[in-house]
Scaffold this active site. Structure first.
Site, short mmCIF file in Angstrom:
data_model
loop_
_atom_site.label_atom_id
_atom_site.label_comp_id
_atom_site.label_asym_id
_atom_site.label_seq_id
_atom_site.Cartn_x
_atom_site.Cartn_y
_atom_site.Cartn_z
N SER A 172 -5.59 -4.04 1.03
CA SER A 172 -6.09 -5.43 0.97
C SER A 172 -4.97 -6.37 1.38
CB SER A 172 -6.54 -5.76 -0.47
OG SER A 172 -7.52 -4.87 -0.93
N GLU A 173 -4.75 -6.48 2.69
CA GLU A 173 -3.61 -7.27 3.16
C GLU A 173 -3.67 -8.74 2.75
OE1 GLU A 173 -3.35 -3.56 5.51
OE2 GLU A 173 -5.01 -4.91 5.00
N ASP B 51 0.85 -4.90 13.25
CA ASP B 51 -0.49 -5.28 13.70
C ASP B 51 -1.38 -5.71 12.54
OD1 ASP B 51 -0.72 -3.57 16.67
OD2 ASP B 51 0.77 -2.97 15.20
N HIS C 212 -1.42 -0.21 16.66
CA HIS C 212 -0.35 0.13 15.73
C HIS C 212 1.04 -0.06 16.34
CE1 HIS C 212 -3.56 1.95 13.41
NE2 HIS C 212 -2.72 2.26 12.44
N GLU D 37 0.82 -1.20 0.00
CA GLU D 37 0.00 0.00 0.00
C GLU D 37 0.86 1.26 0.00
OE1 GLU D 37 -2.14 -0.73 3.59
OE2 GLU D 37 -2.95 -2.62 2.83
#
Length: 673
Positions: free
Chosen positions: A405-406, A431, A476, A374
């Protein structure tokens, strides 16, 4: 229904022959389960035989396929030898996966069946990656990804469809809609009238057909394959074929519409296609009987072969976890891996600049390397500028920005790596890896093993941990190294300085196994002397940062900053401290740690994550077991308290391990005589 004659006599009969082979194999497996000769969860394919029999007849032998746990029809139709399939069902060494995969994980790369996944919908991102590799290499091959109607409601499928449409990939997504998602009917689980209608939302072609009719399937599949080969992108193809049995072998059917089930059985595709071949004069009764007898004989032979084959040798138990069994934690390693020594001039650059330089070198040296993630393209260049300038230099084909969209990012990297590419995928923050843990832990980590070593996944995942830099909060700031380390098949790298960050990343990219490099934001802007040019640091080789004889301090990543600070205080107090930077957690240089503890008699393991269940506990337990009676003090460990990472800066400061805490715990250990 269309006329089978439109397919041509030879094609129509060939499709029926494949349907018969599928059905015979399917029924024989069920007979084995009923008799107790086989024992596993099995998902019959009755009613869906015509779908792969027709679609695979349109593919070239070297085209690719991905499927799901209801697999037998797909793998037979793709051309995998029945002997290998049946032997895998019996868990034999001669099976497609040496008995390590079983019926839900059949893999046959020689015939193009690249992945069978037991996780609903998980194959779609991998299929996108396979198609991406073929597109980047210009092979002209297409990929077919099969899944059920239930999987159409899984997030991974959505991410894969969108990614494939954005990149116009040569892939056909085939929803084999048997009208039940396990025990839930299509009407109960899906508000839309069809799955194919969703294609418009992704900007791709969508087609629906009668999945029991080869003529109907052939018409839409031919167009989809032509579309993919010609560079016009993916198709979402929905083939409706009512299921003829419960979800799995032995499942009840009380939840099914009984009238519809009776009608489906009466008009089952195997029966109807046979009748139509006769009615249209495409085959005689004698010819069809010969086809059926031939299928029975072939399955007889496969079953006899499977029964006669040997079970895998016990030496196979830990083979294929990694390319080298010596990389398994605590395994005997014949020798320390060699380091490719740097020869370039030293410069003072930051950790982040070193990471960027490593990727630039890898892209320049090896055309199979590419980046995806990303916001990695210019002008953004990543959230901490780790990839700045790379897309401008190497182009958007090799430095690929992705949607958020991991699952698709990691899945695409997996698929591409299986076809000779070396993807470097960025998961922006550590995370966020949890969003993609299915792809990481169930696929990247396991595909080599489940395939019996027939597939490899040489991917690198870069991920930032933002903890201990000020107020990023609970979602995070985590470091997930212990979770990754608990998953066999993953290599975990945690550099503490710029020199190591560059050399370890280059080693990861060259490694044949999936590697995760966790990059600490706390280290990202720290400078270090880093050589120009290419060099690697071997995975599994710790660094002795400081010699000492009173106590050993072990850590990695940003924990090393606190260790060095604590060592200064301890040194001023007259204590001789040995410092070990693990650098990699898997492979683990246990020999270096053990040797140090034998020398000092005391050790404190510092890890920048929750202490309970953390990596320090594993290393402490191993040392205590191996060196009991040789230690001067109990093995110490120091991690974070059992709580979420807080926002308030005073609470965050109290949460993470620090130099003062290390001094306090080390001093306690030094008090033992």
């Amino acid at each position: 229904m269309g006329k089978l004659a439109e397919l041509g006599c030879e094609k129509a009969v060939a499709i029926y022959r494949m349907m018969v082979r599928i059905a015979e194999c399917d029924q024989r497996i069920q007979q084995g389960l009923a008799a107790g000769d086989l024992q596993f969860q099995y998902y019959p394919a009755g009613g869906q035989e015509a779908i792969p029999a027709t679609i695979m007849s349109l593919l070239n032998p070297d085209d690719l396929a991905v499927t799901t746990y209801r697999v037998i029809h797909d793998i037979v139709a793709k051309g995998t030898p029945l002997r290998e399939i049946m032997a895998e069902m019996y868990g034999k060494a001669t099976g497609t996966c040496k008995g390590k995969g079983g019926p839900m994980h059949l893999t046959a790369p020689d015939s193009g069946l690249m992945v069978t996944t037991g996780i609903v919908g998980a194959g779609a991102p991998i299929a996108a990656g396979l198609a991406l590799a073929e597109a980047m290499q210009g092979t002209g091959r297409v990929t077919v990804c099969s899944f059920g109607d239930g999987a159409a409601n899984i997030g991974a499928v959505h991410e894969a469809l969108n990614l494939a449409a954005v990149w116009r990939l040569p892939v056909i997504f085939v929803c084999q809609n048997n009208l039940y998602a396990e025990y839930t009917s299509f009407a109960e689980s899906t508000a839309s009238d069809s799955i194919a209608s969703r294609a418009a939302g992704y900007g791709m072609a969508g087609e629906q057909c009668d999945g029991t009719d080869p003529a109907s399937i052939h018409a839409v599949a031919r167009k989809a394959i032509e579309r993919a080969r010609s560079g016009h992108g993916p198709t979402l193809l929905e083939c409706v074929a009512p299921r003829l049995q419960g979800h799995a072998f032995g499942s009840d059917i009380a939840h099914m519409d009984q009238a519809a089930l009776a009608q489906a059985k009466a008009t089952a595709p195997l029966k109807s296609v046979r009748r139509r071949l006769l009615d249209e004069g495409l085959a005689t009764e004698a010819e069809l009987a010969a086809i059926e007898a031939g299928a029975r004989a072939e399955v007889d032979d496969a079953q006899q072969f499977a029964v006669a084959s040997a079970a895998p040798d016990l030496s196979e138990l830990q083979q294929d976890v990694f390319a080298d069994i010596g990389d398994i934690p605590y395994a005997a390693r014949p020798s320390s891996p060699d380091e490719i020594s740097p020869s370039g001039a030293l410069r003072r650059i930051t950790f982040g600049m070193a990471v960027n330089e490593a990727m630039a070198i890898a892209l320049d040296r090896d055309p199979s390397v590419f980046l995806l993630g990303e916001d990695i393209h210019d002008p953004a260049g990543g959230i901490v500028k780790a990839t700045v300038g790379l897309s401008s230099r190497f182009g958007l084909d090799r430095v690929r920005p992705t949607p958020i969209s991991e699952q698709a990012i990691v899945g695409a990297a997996i698929g591409a790596s299986m076809r000779g590419m070396k993807p470097v995928a960025e998961i922006m923050v550590n995370d966020f890896a949890m969003v993609a843990m299915d792809q990481i832990a169930n696929h990247a980590a396991k595909l080599r093993y489940m395939s019996g070593g027939r597939t490899t996944v040489p991917i690198t995942i870069r991920s930032l941990t933002a903890g201990n830099v000020g107020s990023f909060g609970a979602q995070h700031s985590q470091m997930l190294e212990s979770w990754f380390a608990h998953t066999p098949g993953l290599k975990i790298v945690a550099p503490s300085n710029a020199y190591d960050a560059k050399g370890l990343l280059l080693a990861c990219i060259d490694d044949p196994d999936p590697c995760i490099q966790i990059e600490a934001m706390r280290c990202f802007f720290s400078p270090d002397d880093v050589p120009e040019g290419h060099y690697t640091i071997p995975l599994g080789k710790a660094a002795i940062r400081q010699d000492g004889h009173d106590v050993t301090l072990v850590s990695y990543s940003w924990g090393m900053q606190e260790v060095h600070a604590a060592s200064t205080f301890l040194g001023e107090a007259g204590h001789s401290v040995e410092i070990i930077d693990l650098r990699t957690i898997v492979p683990l240089d246990y020999a270096a740690v053990r040797a140090s503890v034998l020398k000092t008699g005391r050790i404190l393991i510092v890890h920048p994550a929750t202490e309970f269940g953390g990596f320090g506990a594993e290393l402490a337990a191993k040392l205590q077991h191996d060196l009991f009676g040789k230690l001067k003090a109990p093995v110490g460990r120091y991690g974070a308290p059992y709580t979420c990472i807080p926002f308030a800066q005073n609470l965050e400061a109290a949460y993470f391990p620090n130099a003062a805490g290390i001094v306090e715990r080390a001093t306690t250990l030094l008090g033992y005589s």
